[in-house]
Design a protein around this motif. Sequence first.
Motif, PDB file in Angstrom:
ATOM      1  N   GLU A 203       0.842  -1.202   0.000  1.00  0.00           N
ATOM      2  CA  GLU A 203       0.000   0.000   0.000  1.00  0.00           C
ATOM      3  C   GLU A 203       0.879   1.256   0.000  1.00  0.00           C
ATOM      4  O   GLU A 203       1.935   1.300   0.631  1.00  0.00           O
ATOM      5  CB  GLU A 203      -0.911   0.018   1.226  1.00  0.00           C
ATOM      6  N   ASN A 204       0.435   2.262  -0.683  1.00  0.00           N
ATOM      7  CA  ASN A 204       1.153   3.515  -0.820  1.00  0.00           C
ATOM      8  C   ASN A 204       1.217   4.229   0.539  1.00  0.00           C
ATOM      9  O   ASN A 204       0.250   4.259   1.288  1.00  0.00           O
ATOM     10  CB  ASN A 204       0.447   4.384  -1.855  1.00  0.00           C
ATOM     11  N   ILE A 205       2.361   4.840   0.845  1.00  0.00           N
ATOM     12  CA  ILE A 205       2.534   5.539   2.113  1.00  0.00           C
ATOM     13  C   ILE A 205       1.632   6.770   2.198  1.00  0.00           C
ATOM     14  O   ILE A 205       1.140   7.119   3.277  1.00  0.00           O
ATOM     15  CB  ILE A 205       4.016   5.918   2.354  1.00  0.00           C
ATOM     16  N   GLU A 206       1.361   7.410   1.064  1.00  0.00           N
ATOM     17  CA  GLU A 206       0.470   8.575   1.070  1.00  0.00           C
ATOM     18  C   GLU A 206      -0.940   8.180   1.478  1.00  0.00           C
ATOM     19  O   GLU A 206      -1.617   8.906   2.202  1.00  0.00           O
ATOM     20  CB  GLU A 206       0.448   9.257  -0.304  1.00  0.00           C
ATOM     21  N   ARG A 207      -1.373   7.014   1.015  1.00  0.00           N
ATOM     22  CA  ARG A 207      -2.717   6.540   1.362  1.00  0.00           C
ATOM     23  C   ARG A 207      -2.801   6.231   2.860  1.00  0.00           C
ATOM     24  O   ARG A 207      -3.791   6.539   3.519  1.00  0.00           O
ATOM     25  CB  ARG A 207      -3.065   5.293   0.556  1.00  0.00           C
TER      26      ARG A 207
END
Length: 63
Positions: free
Chosen positions: A10-14
């Motif tokens: 999963e993306n860190i921004e998400r």
Amino acid sequence: MIIVQVKEGENIERALKKFKRKFEKTGIVKELRARQAFQKPSVTNRKKMMKAVYVQKLRAQED
């Protein structure tokens, strides 16, 4: 303590966005700002009343 489950890949921004959303829901910042300065109960009640009147006017305009 706020815990955010991060899925594999999963993306860190998400994940940061999830954290911010959970943090906002807890109301910590709102409570800290309210505790910075004491407000008399009469002032608090007056603000609530003024907000209620404002919302009532907005709803009346919709109809």
